[in-house]
Motif scaffolding. Sequence first.
Motif, short mmCIF file in Angstrom:
data_model
loop_
_atom_site.label_atom_id
_atom_site.label_comp_id
_atom_site.label_asym_id
_atom_site.label_seq_id
_atom_site.Cartn_x
_atom_site.Cartn_y
_atom_site.Cartn_z
N ARG A 13 0.67 -1.20 0.00
CA ARG A 13 -0.10 0.12 -0.22
C ARG A 13 0.97 1.53 -0.08
O ARG A 13 0.72 2.05 -0.67
CB ARG A 13 -0.95 -0.05 1.16
N TRP A 14 2.04 1.46 0.70
CA TRP A 14 2.85 2.44 0.82
C TRP A 14 3.50 2.81 -0.43
O TRP A 14 3.59 3.68 -1.10
CB TRP A 14 3.89 2.34 1.93
N LEU A 15 3.95 1.43 -1.02
CA LEU A 15 4.81 1.42 -2.37
C LEU A 15 3.68 2.08 -3.48
O LEU A 15 3.88 2.79 -4.31
CB LEU A 15 5.00 0.20 -2.99
N VAL A 36 6.64 -1.53 -10.20
CA VAL A 36 7.30 -1.07 -9.12
C VAL A 36 7.10 -1.98 -7.76
O VAL A 36 8.04 -2.36 -7.07
CB VAL A 36 6.70 0.42 -8.68
N ALA A 37 6.05 -2.39 -7.88
CA ALA A 37 5.87 -3.54 -6.42
C ALA A 37 6.82 -4.66 -6.77
O ALA A 37 7.14 -5.07 -5.76
CB ALA A 37 4.46 -3.84 -6.59
N GLN A 38 6.90 -5.20 -7.81
CA GLN A 38 7.87 -6.25 -8.12
C GLN A 38 9.05 -6.20 -7.82
O GLN A 38 10.24 -6.94 -7.86
CB GLN A 38 7.59 -6.94 -9.61
N PRO A 46 -0.75 -9.20 -10.47
CA PRO A 46 -1.93 -7.83 -10.66
C PRO A 46 -3.16 -8.12 -9.87
O PRO A 46 -3.44 -6.97 -9.60
CB PRO A 46 -2.39 -8.42 -12.36
N LEU A 47 -3.54 -9.32 -9.45
CA LEU A 47 -4.76 -9.24 -8.59
C LEU A 47 -4.45 -8.87 -6.85
O LEU A 47 -5.24 -8.06 -6.28
CB LEU A 47 -5.13 -10.85 -8.47
N GLU A 48 -3.28 -8.77 -6.78
CA GLU A 48 -2.86 -8.22 -5.40
C GLU A 48 -2.62 -7.01 -5.53
O GLU A 48 -3.16 -6.21 -4.61
CB GLU A 48 -1.38 -9.01 -5.21
N ILE A 49 -2.20 -6.31 -6.55
CA ILE A 49 -2.08 -4.93 -6.96
C ILE A 49 -3.58 -4.14 -6.78
O ILE A 49 -4.05 -3.17 -6.18
CB ILE A 49 -1.45 -4.22 -8.11
N ARG A 50 -4.66 -4.91 -7.36
CA ARG A 50 -5.80 -4.56 -7.59
C ARG A 50 -6.44 -4.43 -6.07
O ARG A 50 -7.38 -3.71 -5.92
CB ARG A 50 -6.82 -5.37 -8.59
N ARG A 51 -6.18 -5.44 -5.30
CA ARG A 51 -6.82 -5.77 -4.21
C ARG A 51 -6.39 -4.43 -3.19
O ARG A 51 -7.14 -3.98 -2.44
CB ARG A 51 -6.34 -7.14 -3.57
N GLU A 52 -5.05 -4.17 -3.22
CA GLU A 52 -4.42 -3.03 -2.55
C GLU A 52 -5.12 -1.56 -3.21
O GLU A 52 -5.25 -0.82 -2.18
CB GLU A 52 -3.02 -3.13 -2.13
N ALA A 95 2.11 0.79 5.77
CA ALA A 95 3.26 0.83 6.34
C ALA A 95 4.23 2.24 6.10
O ALA A 95 5.41 1.87 5.41
CB ALA A 95 3.83 -0.46 5.94
N ARG A 96 3.86 3.21 6.44
CA ARG A 96 4.53 4.42 6.02
C ARG A 96 5.80 4.65 7.00
O ARG A 96 5.46 4.58 8.43
CB ARG A 96 3.65 5.76 6.11
N PRO A 97 6.82 4.50 6.67
CA PRO A 97 8.06 4.77 7.62
C PRO A 97 7.81 5.85 8.47
O PRO A 97 7.44 6.99 7.75
CB PRO A 97 9.15 4.75 6.59
#
Length: 101
Positions: A13-15, A36-38, A46-52, A95-97
Amino acid sequence: MPDLARVRREALRWLILLTLNNARPLGCAEGPILSVAQTQYPDASPLEIRRELDYLDDRQLVEIKKAPSGPWHAELTRHGVDVAEYTVDVEPGIARPAKYW
């Protein structure tokens, strides 16, 4: 023992927020967000990105345009920009630092 699935979701989510912040003012299609996530999670799907993205949309941090042909396009909302730029506090789930400057 840390919940690794939760850590991964919150980091993704932060990414996504950072990616969309860098893509302003045009926003970004889901393909470059996945790329970027990869870099951090090579097995991201792609499903994981869509979920987030959907989660961030529910929190009103992003706006998603879902094309009838399938692709999604996302842009940060005003509140999403504030979260990405550390001008407001972030609620749990992202997870924002910690700000160190």
